[in-house]
Design a protein around this motif. Structure first.
Motif, PDB file in Angstrom:
ATOM      1  N   GLY A 117       0.881  -1.408   0.075  1.00 15.19           N
ATOM      2  CA  GLY A 117      -0.125  -0.031   0.013  1.00 15.19           C
ATOM      3  C   GLY A 117       0.767   1.297  -0.063  1.00 15.19           C
ATOM      4  N   LEU A 118       1.902   1.223   0.693  1.00 20.76           N
ATOM      5  CA  LEU A 118       2.866   2.131   0.980  1.00 20.76           C
ATOM      6  C   LEU A 118       3.595   2.558  -0.473  1.00 20.76           C
ATOM      7  CD1 LEU A 118       5.006   1.966   4.400  1.00 20.76           C
ATOM      8  CD2 LEU A 118       2.877   3.705   3.538  1.00 20.76           C
ATOM      9  N   ALA A 119       3.843   1.402  -0.975  1.00 21.26           N
ATOM     10  CA  ALA A 119       4.537   1.740  -2.570  1.00 21.26           C
ATOM     11  C   ALA A 119       3.448   2.387  -3.308  1.00 21.26           C
ATOM     12  CB  ALA A 119       5.126   0.188  -2.766  1.00 21.26           C
ATOM     13  N   TRP A 120       2.312   1.868  -3.312  1.00 22.73           N
ATOM     14  CA  TRP A 120       1.246   2.098  -4.177  1.00 22.73           C
ATOM     15  C   TRP A 120       0.935   3.569  -3.924  1.00 22.73           C
ATOM     16  CZ3 TRP A 120      -3.641   4.027  -3.391  1.00 22.73           C
ATOM     17  CH2 TRP A 120      -4.394   4.251  -4.298  1.00 22.73           C
ATOM     18  N   ARG A 121       1.122   4.021  -2.662  1.00 17.17           N
ATOM     19  CA  ARG A 121       0.738   5.392  -2.208  1.00 17.17           C
ATOM     20  C   ARG A 121       1.998   6.487  -2.793  1.00 17.17           C
ATOM     21  NH1 ARG A 121      -0.133   6.345   3.768  1.00 17.17           N
ATOM     22  NH2 ARG A 121       1.321   8.431   3.480  1.00 17.17           N
ATOM     23  N   ALA A 122       3.094   5.916  -2.874  1.00 21.57           N
ATOM     24  CA  ALA A 122       3.990   6.717  -3.182  1.00 21.57           C
ATOM     25  C   ALA A 122       4.253   6.861  -4.443  1.00 21.57           C
ATOM     26  CB  ALA A 122       5.617   6.154  -2.846  1.00 21.57           C
ATOM     27  N   THR A 123       3.446   6.187  -5.399  1.00 20.27           N
ATOM     28  CA  THR A 123       3.834   6.122  -6.791  1.00 20.27           C
ATOM     29  C   THR A 123       2.869   7.298  -7.440  1.00 20.27           C
ATOM     30  OG1 THR A 123       4.221   3.881  -6.989  1.00 20.27           O
ATOM     31  CG2 THR A 123       3.707   4.879  -8.821  1.00 20.27           C
ATOM     32  N   LEU A 124       3.680   8.182  -8.230  1.00 19.61           N
ATOM     33  CA  LEU A 124       2.675   9.348  -8.763  1.00 19.61           C
ATOM     34  C   LEU A 124       3.188   9.317 -10.375  1.00 19.61           C
ATOM     35  CD1 LEU A 124       3.372  12.028  -6.009  1.00 19.61           C
ATOM     36  CD2 LEU A 124       1.160  11.186  -6.877  1.00 19.61           C
ATOM     37  N   GLU A 125       2.191   9.484 -11.168  1.00 18.58           N
ATOM     38  CA  GLU A 125       2.482   9.696 -12.649  1.00 18.58           C
ATOM     39  C   GLU A 125       3.073  11.351 -12.736  1.00 18.58           C
ATOM     40  OE1 GLU A 125       1.940   7.725 -15.274  1.00 18.58           O
ATOM     41  OE2 GLU A 125       1.694   6.091 -13.594  1.00 18.58           O
ATOM     42  N   LEU A 126       3.931  11.372 -13.300  1.00 24.92           N
ATOM     43  CA  LEU A 126       4.494  12.751 -13.632  1.00 24.92           C
ATOM     44  C   LEU A 126       3.341  13.418 -14.500  1.00 24.92           C
ATOM     45  CD1 LEU A 126       8.434  12.618 -13.709  1.00 24.92           C
ATOM     46  CD2 LEU A 126       7.000  12.900 -11.727  1.00 24.92           C
ATOM     47  N   VAL A 127       3.151  14.453 -14.294  1.00 20.98           N
ATOM     48  CA  VAL A 127       2.357  15.325 -15.026  1.00 20.98           C
ATOM     49  C   VAL A 127       3.205  16.442 -16.007  1.00 20.98           C
ATOM     50  CG1 VAL A 127       0.450  16.990 -15.129  1.00 20.98           C
ATOM     51  CG2 VAL A 127       0.466  15.085 -13.509  1.00 20.98           C
ATOM     52  N   PRO A 128       3.162  16.293 -17.223  1.00 20.90           N
ATOM     53  CA  PRO A 128       3.780  17.351 -18.012  1.00 20.90           C
ATOM     54  C   PRO A 128       3.839  18.694 -17.501  1.00 20.90           C
ATOM     55  CG  PRO A 128       2.701  16.023 -19.452  1.00 20.90           C
ATOM     56  CD  PRO A 128       2.363  15.704 -18.159  1.00 20.90           C
ATOM     57  N   THR A 129       4.898  19.517 -17.204  1.00 28.60           N
ATOM     58  CA  THR A 129       4.663  20.717 -16.288  1.00 28.60           C
ATOM     59  C   THR A 129       5.526  21.832 -17.605  1.00 28.60           C
ATOM     60  OG1 THR A 129       4.681  19.884 -14.425  1.00 28.60           O
ATOM     61  CG2 THR A 129       4.693  22.057 -14.289  1.00 28.60           C
ATOM     62  N   PRO A 130       4.882  22.830 -17.734  1.00 26.52           N
ATOM     63  CA  PRO A 130       5.834  23.892 -18.599  1.00 26.52           C
ATOM     64  C   PRO A 130       6.713  24.538 -17.541  1.00 26.52           C
ATOM     65  CG  PRO A 130       3.595  24.765 -18.130  1.00 26.52           C
ATOM     66  CD  PRO A 130       3.503  23.270 -17.893  1.00 26.52           C
ATOM     67  N   ASN A 131       7.839  24.961 -18.195  1.00 23.24           N
ATOM     68  CA  ASN A 131       8.951  25.674 -17.455  1.00 23.24           C
ATOM     69  C   ASN A 131       9.880  24.788 -16.564  1.00 23.24           C
ATOM     70  OD1 ASN A 131       8.089  27.749 -18.541  1.00 23.24           O
ATOM     71  ND2 ASN A 131       6.806  28.487 -16.821  1.00 23.24           N
TER      72      ASN A 131
END
Ligand code: ADP
Ligand code: MG
Length: 674
Positions: free
Chosen positions: A169-183
């Motif tokens: 669960g922790l591993a899953w919670r830690a995982t974030l898809e990166l969102v393309p961000t300008p700059n």
């Protein structure tokens, strides 16, 4: 300086006064005040920005302290658990299940994500959630410290696998898809799987005195309670202007792993990344960022500080900030208010200043114009300014007064000039008259001198002739008596001799009478003119009979004259004889007498008119000159001059009027006998 140059100098001066006044009136309002405002605005802007930065710095301090406090708090709790009697008993005992249960219970109580006990060998003695993987890394600096007897708390980055070993669960919670961000700095990574953990370890002692560590962890990734607490603490309700929004974020590396920054209405901006500029300043250089920054989709007044893990490595960032737009808006509104207020003030006050300035330069220009008009000859020009109590008004009043005086003086000068001219004319006329009189007198004087000389000579000659004539007449008489018997033979010759001798004696008498009239003056008596005229006519009868001449008489005089009778007769006879001579072919001779006043003096006038040949004006001018005659042999030229002398001596006057071919009229005026 010429007049024109002077005028233009004056008028440019006038204009420059106008410009200077306008400058004085408008410079402060239109130049100095805007400059001051500009300076004030720039300064205000600077201070405003500095204030915002200082506020966000304060916010960051609070967030930082909260984080530090949180770490401390976790550490204290874990330490307290480690020191608790129950825990000590259980950890030294053999009942692992019960220890496990206690850890489970305490973990939930303290809202921790994991809690385990490990020995120096790295073996897990008990854990919650339950895991006993031998591969888990326990060689963290915090754990080392605890094993050495010193409790320690820090933030550490766990690899996803490590988290997964503890709890999927922790591993899953830690995982974030990166969102393309300008700059943001470009990256190939698709996701962030590592976990940022509040890592705490406390020393415990196992049975037999072996050291062990009670280790706890709190995963911060997507720990929204944690980040919302920070946000609520930093940005309490109403701590920001309306419309602004406080935000707080935890970064793992440059990725937002916990934030209240929203992408949309509800979606938090997890997985978005920080801008390259912030990353370079904070993560790479280790400095604090205090500035405006573009966060996800808007500008925020931002503060970032690096987060250092237990290895002393910069692994993430703590961020707080608030939306800049409302402040910018407020700033713009303030500036707009100032500018509008300034414009309103300007619009309201500039016309007043202009009016004041005009009240000064208008009269000045008016005065200048008036002076120019006066200079160009319009003496009636006036400023005609309304009576004002200020200095300029008084000056204008004085100017008008002076111009009045000037005009009055000019008028008087002109009058005086005209009077002078008139006087000069008058004097000139008088002078001309005097001149003419002088000329006439001079002429008269010369004539008198001439006459006197002639008179002397004539008198001498006449005296000398009288004696021989008397001798000749006497001898002629003697001869006549001697020749009494033969008289008849020479009667005619004797008669001619007598006549000629008589004529000589007549001429001599006349000459003497002309030369020395006073010696011949006889008695003066009163006579009626018509009697004298009547007595004269027989004397000239023999002449009248030769030509066919009618005599007309008009005797109207009632007054008497005072004059020697013979003399008056002589004058009349002279004139009548002249008239007869002028009418060789006959004509009419008019003799007239009448009462007449001359120059207010009573008298009478005797006129002798003929219809004879008349005289030219040249002749007229000379007829009273002695010896002037047009009759050659016949005339002596003395008749009129003797007549004039006689009449003048009696206070009378003699005039002649003549028209060639028509006739002549001689008039004798004599004063009335008193
Ligand atoms: P005389 O008669 O000797 O010439 P007077 O002195 O009597 O001198 O006159 C001067 C001149 O005036 C005359 O020669 C004549 O030319 C002019 N005169 C005088 N009376 C008349 C007259 N009635 N008509 C025309 N000429 C006149
Ligand atoms: Mg005559």
């Amino acid at each position: 300086m010429s007049r024109a140059a002077e005028t233009s100098w004056f008028s440019t001066q006038g204009r420059s006064v106008r410009f200077r006044l306008l400058a004085i009136a408008l410079l402060p309002m239109l130049v100095i005040l805007p400059l001051l405002l500009g300076v004030a605005i720039v300064r205000f802007d600077d201070r405003f920005n500095a204030m915002l930065i200082s506020k966000v710095n304060g916010d960051l301090t609070i967030a930082h302290q909260y984080l530090a406090r949180n770490l401390e708090y976790t550490g204290e709790h874990v330490e307290a658990l480690g020191f608790s009697a129950r825990f000590r008993d259980l950890v030294r005992g053999e009942d692992r299940a019960e220890l496990q249960a206690l850890l489970e219970e305490r973990r939930k109580e303290l809202s921790l994500d994991f809690l385990y006990v490990t020995g120096r060998d790295g073996k897990i003695i008990a854990s919650s959630p339950s895991f006993d993987s031998p591969t888990i890394r326990t060689a963290w600096p915090v754990v080392e410290s605890a094993l050495n007897g010193i409790p320690s708390t820090a933030i550490d980055i766990f690899a996803n696998e490590e988290l997964a070993e503890i709890d999927l669960g922790l591993a899953w919670r830690a995982t974030l898809e990166l969102v393309p961000t300008p700059n943001a700095v470009p990256t190939d990574r698709r996701s962030e799987t590592r976990g940022m953990v509040v890592h705490s370890a406390s020393p415990v002692t196992l049975a037999g005195g072996a050291p062990a560590a009670l280790v706890s962890g709190l995963l911060l990734n997507q720990n929204l309670v944690f980040i919302d607490t920070i946000n609520d603490l930093v940005y309490r309700a109403a701590s920001l202007p309306e419309g602004s929004q406080g935000t707080a974020t935890l970064f793992l590396d440059d990725v937002r792993v916990s934030t209240n920054v929203r992408l949309f209405e509800d979606r938090r901006a997890l997985g978005t990344r920080v801008s390259a500029a912030v990353r370079s300043t904070v993560l790479e250089k280790g400095e604090t960022w205090l500035d405006s920054a573009f966060v996800v989709n808007d500008w925020y007044i931002s503060a970032y500080e690096p987060i250092v893990d237990s290895y002393g490595k910069r692994v993430g960032m703590l961020y707080v900030g608030f939306l800049e737009a409302p402040f910018t808006h407020a700033r713009y509104m303030t500036l707009l208010t100032i500018v509008v207020a300034f414009l309103v003030m300007t619009a309201a006050s500039v016309p007043i200043f202009l009016r004041w300035a005009r009240a000064i330069f208008r009269p000045l220009e008016r005065m200048t114009d008036t002076i120019s008009q006066v200079e160009s000859g319009d003496l009636g020009a006036r400023t005609s300014l309304p009576v004002a109590q200020d200095e300029i008004g008084r000056v204008a009043g004085h100017l008008d007064k002076l111009l009045n005086q000037l005009q009055e003086r000019d008028r008087r000068l002109r009058e005086w000039n005209e009077e002078l001219n008139a006087r000069v004319d008058e004097r000139t006329r008088e002078l001309q008259l005097a001149n003419r009189q002088l000329e006439a007198t001079t002429k008269q004087l010369i004539l008198s001198e001439k006459l006197a000389a002639i008179g002397e000579i004539t008198a001498g000659v006449a005296h000398e002739i009288n004696n021989p004539i008397a001798v000749m007449q006497g001898n002629l008489d003697v001869i006549r008596t001697m020749m009494s018997d033969q008289m008849d033979k020479a009667r005619t010759e004797f008669r001619l001799l007598d006549e000629q001798i008589h004529r000589i004696s007549q001429i001599v008498t006349k000459l003497l009478q002309f030369a020395k009239p006073e010696e011949y003056a006889g008695y003066v008596e009163r006579h009626a003119a018509d009697h004298v005229i009547a007595d004269c006519l027989p004397l000239v009868r023999h002449l009248l009979s030769k030509a066919e001449i009618n005599i007309v008489r008009e005797d109207c005089a009632t007054r008497l004259v005072l004059m020697n009778r013979t003399e008056l007769q002589q004058v009349i006879v002279n004139l009548v004889v002249n008239a007869i001579h002028a009418m060789p072919d006959g004509g009419r001779l008019t003799l007239r007498s009448a009462d007449s006043d001359l120059d207010g003096k009573p008298g009478l006038i005797i006129e002798i008119s003929d219809t004879g040949v008349g005289m030219s004006s040249e002749t007229m001018q000379k007829i009273f000159d002695p010896f002037f005659t047009t009759k050659r042999q016949q005339g002596t030229g003395l008749g009129l001059s003797i007549s004039q002398t006689l009449v003048t001596r009696q206070g009378g006057k003699i005039f002649a009027e003549s028209e060639p071919g028509r006739g002549t009229t001689f008039s004798i005026w004599l004063p009335e006998a008193a």
